[in-house]
Motif scaffolding. Structure first.
Motif, PDB file in Angstrom:
ATOM      1  N   MET A   1       0.845  -1.207   0.000  1.00 17.62           N
ATOM      2  CA  MET A   1       0.000   0.000   0.000  1.00 17.62           C
ATOM      3  C   MET A   1       0.876   1.252   0.000  1.00 17.62           C
ATOM      4  O   MET A   1       1.879   1.284   0.702  1.00 17.62           O
ATOM      5  CB  MET A   1      -0.864  -0.013   1.255  1.00 17.62           C
ATOM      6  CG  MET A   1      -2.035   0.930   1.161  1.00 17.62           C
ATOM      7  SD  MET A   1      -2.867   1.111   2.758  1.00 17.62           S
ATOM      8  CE  MET A   1      -1.840   2.331   3.559  1.00 17.62           C
ATOM      9  N   SER A   2       0.520   2.262  -0.798  1.00 19.38           N
ATOM     10  CA  SER A   2       1.378   3.436  -0.827  1.00 19.38           C
ATOM     11  C   SER A   2       0.943   4.465   0.215  1.00 19.38           C
ATOM     12  O   SER A   2      -0.210   4.512   0.630  1.00 19.38           O
ATOM     13  CB  SER A   2       1.397   4.052  -2.228  1.00 19.38           C
ATOM     14  OG  SER A   2       0.096   4.416  -2.580  1.00 19.38           O
ATOM     15  N   GLY A   3       1.919   5.275   0.611  1.00 19.37           N
ATOM     16  CA  GLY A   3       1.647   6.314   1.598  1.00 19.37           C
ATOM     17  C   GLY A   3       1.016   7.530   0.937  1.00 19.37           C
ATOM     18  O   GLY A   3       0.820   7.570  -0.274  1.00 19.37           O
ATOM     19  N   ARG A   4       0.730   8.537   1.746  1.00 20.98           N
ATOM     20  CA  ARG A   4       0.076   9.738   1.215  1.00 20.98           C
ATOM     21  C   ARG A   4       0.964  10.950   1.451  1.00 20.98           C
ATOM     22  O   ARG A   4       1.602  11.059   2.503  1.00 20.98           O
ATOM     23  CB  ARG A   4      -1.268   9.927   1.922  1.00 20.98           C
ATOM     24  CG  ARG A   4      -2.112  10.998   1.285  1.00 20.98           C
ATOM     25  CD  ARG A   4      -3.529  10.898   1.786  1.00 20.98           C
ATOM     26  NE  ARG A   4      -4.381  11.849   1.109  1.00 20.98           N
ATOM     27  CZ  ARG A   4      -5.594  12.171   1.536  1.00 20.98           C
ATOM     28  NH1 ARG A   4      -6.094  11.601   2.611  1.00 20.98           N
ATOM     29  NH2 ARG A   4      -6.316  13.052   0.882  1.00 20.98           N
ATOM     30  N   ARG A  82      13.799  13.501  -4.502  1.00 16.80           N
ATOM     31  CA  ARG A  82      13.153  12.402  -5.203  1.00 16.80           C
ATOM     32  C   ARG A  82      12.889  11.191  -4.295  1.00 16.80           C
ATOM     33  O   ARG A  82      11.993  10.382  -4.535  1.00 16.80           O
ATOM     34  CB  ARG A  82      14.099  12.003  -6.358  1.00 16.80           C
ATOM     35  CG  ARG A  82      13.608  10.988  -7.332  1.00 16.80           C
ATOM     36  CD  ARG A  82      12.462  11.568  -8.124  1.00 16.80           C
ATOM     37  NE  ARG A  82      11.777  10.507  -8.847  1.00 16.80           N
ATOM     38  CZ  ARG A  82      11.778  10.408 -10.162  1.00 16.80           C
ATOM     39  NH1 ARG A  82      12.401  11.291 -10.895  1.00 16.80           N
ATOM     40  NH2 ARG A  82      11.128   9.429 -10.735  1.00 16.80           N
ATOM     41  N   GLN A  83      13.688  11.124  -3.250  1.00 15.21           N
ATOM     42  CA  GLN A  83      13.614  10.017  -2.290  1.00 15.21           C
ATOM     43  C   GLN A  83      12.204   9.842  -1.706  1.00 15.21           C
ATOM     44  O   GLN A  83      11.846   8.744  -1.261  1.00 15.21           O
ATOM     45  CB  GLN A  83      14.580  10.342  -1.158  1.00 15.21           C
ATOM     46  CG  GLN A  83      15.050   9.181  -0.346  1.00 15.21           C
ATOM     47  CD  GLN A  83      15.926   9.687   0.806  1.00 15.21           C
ATOM     48  OE1 GLN A  83      16.193  10.885   0.929  1.00 15.21           O
ATOM     49  NE2 GLN A  83      16.366   8.766   1.630  1.00 15.21           N
ATOM     50  N   ILE A  84      11.394  10.901  -1.729  1.00 17.19           N
ATOM     51  CA  ILE A  84      10.053  10.758  -1.127  1.00 17.19           C
ATOM     52  C   ILE A  84       9.242   9.699  -1.860  1.00 17.19           C
ATOM     53  O   ILE A  84       8.371   9.081  -1.279  1.00 17.19           O
ATOM     54  CB  ILE A  84       9.249  12.083  -1.068  1.00 17.19           C
ATOM     55  CG1 ILE A  84       8.834  12.580  -2.454  1.00 17.19           C
ATOM     56  CG2 ILE A  84       9.989  13.153  -0.302  1.00 17.19           C
ATOM     57  CD1 ILE A  84       7.737  13.661  -2.396  1.00 17.19           C
ATOM     58  N   ASP A  85       9.560   9.478  -3.134  1.00 23.38           N
ATOM     59  CA  ASP A  85       8.800   8.463  -3.881  1.00 23.38           C
ATOM     60  C   ASP A  85       9.064   7.067  -3.332  1.00 23.38           C
ATOM     61  O   ASP A  85       8.180   6.217  -3.341  1.00 23.38           O
ATOM     62  CB  ASP A  85       9.133   8.544  -5.375  1.00 23.38           C
ATOM     63  CG  ASP A  85       8.511   9.782  -6.021  1.00 23.38           C
ATOM     64  OD1 ASP A  85       7.504  10.285  -5.477  1.00 23.38           O
ATOM     65  OD2 ASP A  85       9.037  10.256  -7.039  1.00 23.38           O
ATOM     66  N   ASP A  86      10.294   6.842  -2.850  1.00 21.12           N
ATOM     67  CA  ASP A  86      10.599   5.533  -2.245  1.00 21.12           C
ATOM     68  C   ASP A  86       9.819   5.373  -0.945  1.00 21.12           C
ATOM     69  O   ASP A  86       9.286   4.308  -0.655  1.00 21.12           O
ATOM     70  CB  ASP A  86      12.111   5.413  -1.941  1.00 21.12           C
ATOM     71  CG  ASP A  86      12.940   5.520  -3.205  1.00 21.12           C
ATOM     72  OD1 ASP A  86      12.409   5.192  -4.283  1.00 21.12           O
ATOM     73  OD2 ASP A  86      14.108   5.940  -3.118  1.00 21.12           O
ATOM     74  N   GLN A  92       4.873   4.816   3.552  1.00 21.01           N
ATOM     75  CA  GLN A  92       5.032   5.854   4.564  1.00 21.01           C
ATOM     76  C   GLN A  92       4.341   7.143   4.138  1.00 21.01           C
ATOM     77  O   GLN A  92       4.440   7.541   2.979  1.00 21.01           O
ATOM     78  CB  GLN A  92       6.514   6.146   4.765  1.00 21.01           C
ATOM     79  CG  GLN A  92       6.984   5.657   6.094  1.00 21.01           C
ATOM     80  CD  GLN A  92       8.456   5.875   6.299  1.00 21.01           C
ATOM     81  OE1 GLN A  92       9.220   6.087   5.359  1.00 21.01           O
ATOM     82  NE2 GLN A  92       8.854   5.815   7.539  1.00 21.01           N
ATOM     83  N   ASP A  93       3.669   7.793   5.070  1.00 22.69           N
ATOM     84  CA  ASP A  93       3.121   9.112   4.785  1.00 22.69           C
ATOM     85  C   ASP A  93       4.250  10.124   4.891  1.00 22.69           C
ATOM     86  O   ASP A  93       5.137   9.996   5.731  1.00 22.69           O
ATOM     87  CB  ASP A  93       1.997   9.448   5.771  1.00 22.69           C
ATOM     88  CG  ASP A  93       0.780   8.564   5.553  1.00 22.69           C
ATOM     89  OD1 ASP A  93       0.512   8.215   4.392  1.00 22.69           O
ATOM     90  OD2 ASP A  93       0.124   8.205   6.542  1.00 22.69           O
ATOM     91  N   VAL A  94       4.201  11.148   4.020  1.00 22.00           N
ATOM     92  CA  VAL A  94       5.306  12.096   3.911  1.00 22.00           C
ATOM     93  C   VAL A  94       4.744  13.515   3.958  1.00 22.00           C
ATOM     94  O   VAL A  94       3.800  13.840   3.238  1.00 22.00           O
ATOM     95  CB  VAL A  94       6.045  11.883   2.562  1.00 22.00           C
ATOM     96  CG1 VAL A  94       7.086  12.961   2.338  1.00 22.00           C
ATOM     97  CG2 VAL A  94       6.687  10.505   2.513  1.00 22.00           C
ATOM     98  N   LEU A  95       5.332  14.346   4.817  1.00 21.90           N
ATOM     99  CA  LEU A  95       4.829  15.712   4.969  1.00 21.90           C
ATOM    100  C   LEU A  95       5.840  16.714   4.410  1.00 21.90           C
ATOM    101  O   LEU A  95       7.019  16.691   4.781  1.00 21.90           O
ATOM    102  CB  LEU A  95       4.612  15.943   6.468  1.00 21.90           C
ATOM    103  CG  LEU A  95       3.534  16.942   6.840  1.00 21.90           C
ATOM    104  CD1 LEU A  95       3.007  16.640   8.231  1.00 21.90           C
ATOM    105  CD2 LEU A  95       4.040  18.350   6.777  1.00 21.90           C
ATOM    106  N   VAL A  96       5.394  17.584   3.509  1.00 17.43           N
ATOM    107  CA  VAL A  96       6.299  18.587   2.948  1.00 17.43           C
ATOM    108  C   VAL A  96       5.782  20.002   3.208  1.00 17.43           C
ATOM    109  O   VAL A  96       4.584  20.243   3.264  1.00 17.43           O
ATOM    110  CB  VAL A  96       6.526  18.419   1.416  1.00 17.43           C
ATOM    111  CG1 VAL A  96       7.029  17.035   1.088  1.00 17.43           C
ATOM    112  CG2 VAL A  96       5.272  18.712   0.623  1.00 17.43           C
ATOM    113  N   ASN A  97       6.732  20.911   3.348  1.00 21.07           N
ATOM    114  CA  ASN A  97       6.448  22.338   3.433  1.00 21.07           C
ATOM    115  C   ASN A  97       6.407  22.823   1.982  1.00 21.07           C
ATOM    116  O   ASN A  97       7.434  22.944   1.327  1.00 21.07           O
ATOM    117  CB  ASN A  97       7.588  23.000   4.225  1.00 21.07           C
ATOM    118  CG  ASN A  97       7.415  24.489   4.393  1.00 21.07           C
ATOM    119  OD1 ASN A  97       6.612  25.106   3.699  1.00 21.07           O
ATOM    120  ND2 ASN A  97       8.188  25.072   5.292  1.00 21.07           N
TER     121      ASN A  97
END
Ligand SMILES: Nc1ncnc2c1ncn2[C@@H]1O[C@H](COP(=O)(O)OP(=O)(O)OP(=O)(O)O)[C@@H](O)[C@H]1O
Ligand SMILES: O=P(O)(O)OC[C@H]1O[C@H](OP(=O)(O)O)[C@H](O)[C@@H]1O
Length: 201
Positions: A1-4, A82-86, A92-97
């Motif tokens: 399952m992919s993160g958001r 680009r690492q956020i795609d991994d 994993q859920d990923v939070l960006v500013n």
């Protein structure tokens, strides 16, 4: 399952970095990663824990496909590695500013992203930017002017704030989070709205 992907936006001085810092440990406990940005800002500059690079280095990394997202604003260039795609692929859920101006492009690449708009009135913004002391008075006025002229989804940020449901757990495409009160209050509200949206839960 992919993160958001969680895409936090808001005017300069609204408190995005402060919010992420204050929530850092609690987000880590929820297995939610906060991304370290690459910025063409000098490493000595006060502010977030970003990776400082020269404009030439930035362009090079961008051309080599090093960024999942990248944009220009306030005379600077910003990149999300680009690492956020991994991480997302690993669930994993990923939070960006993020940047308000770049929201539409970010949505194109990540259609499921959860956009959170941090909102504070202009008087508080000015006072916070002055107190932070990272930009000159002229740069601060330019950032406030950018905010005044800002448009999110066809409406000014202020209109969006008035129209968007204030309750956490909204299914609207843009969730407004007010940071006029204490930072701790905002952290609590953000954690609730993330849980309600089944991210970082
Ligand atoms: N809830 C709050 N109450 C009082 N001061 C706050 C609050 N949130 C943030 N601040 C202060 O406001 C200033 C701006 O916050 P911060 O640097 O986090 O904003 P930002 O949205 O990340 O801005 P930028 O986009 O320019 O980086 C900081 O000095 C911070 O300490
Ligand atoms: O005005 P918009 O497009 O929302 O955002 C522009 C950029 O400016 C701010 O960065 P900083 O103040 O340099 O840290 C935001 O974090 C964003 O990356």
């Amino acid at each position: 399952m992919s993160g958001r992907l969680i895409y936090l936006i808001g005017p300069s001085g609204s408190g995005k970095d402060s919010l992420l810092d204050a929530a850092r440990e609690r987000l880590a406990e929820r297995d939610c990663v906060i991304v370290r940005r690459v910025i063409t800002r000098s490493a000595e500059a006060v502010g977030e824990d970003a990776i400082g690079v020269s404009p030439a280095e930035f362009d090079q990394q961008e051309a080599a496909g090093g960024f999942a997202l990248s944009w220009r604003a306030n005379g600077l260039a910003y990149g999300i590695p680009r690492q956020i795609d991994d991480w997302l692929a690993a669930g994993q859920d990923v939070l960006v500013n993020g940047s308000r101006a770049y929201l539409a492009q970010a949505r194109q690449r990540y259609p499921e992203l959860l956009a959170i708009l941090l909102q504070v009135d202009e008087a508080a913004l000015r006072q916070r930017l002055l107190a932070r002391g990272r930009e000159s008075a002229e740069q601060i006025e330019a950032r406030l002017a950018r905010n005044r002229s800002f448009v999110v989804g066809g409406a000014s940020a202020a209109t969006v704030a008035a129209e968007a449901p204030p309750t956490p757990g909204s299914t609207e495409r843009l969730i407004v989070l007010n940071n006029s009160g204490s930072l701790e209050q905002t952290v609590t509200q953000m954690l609730h709205l993330l849980s309600d949206n089944r991210t970082c839960a």
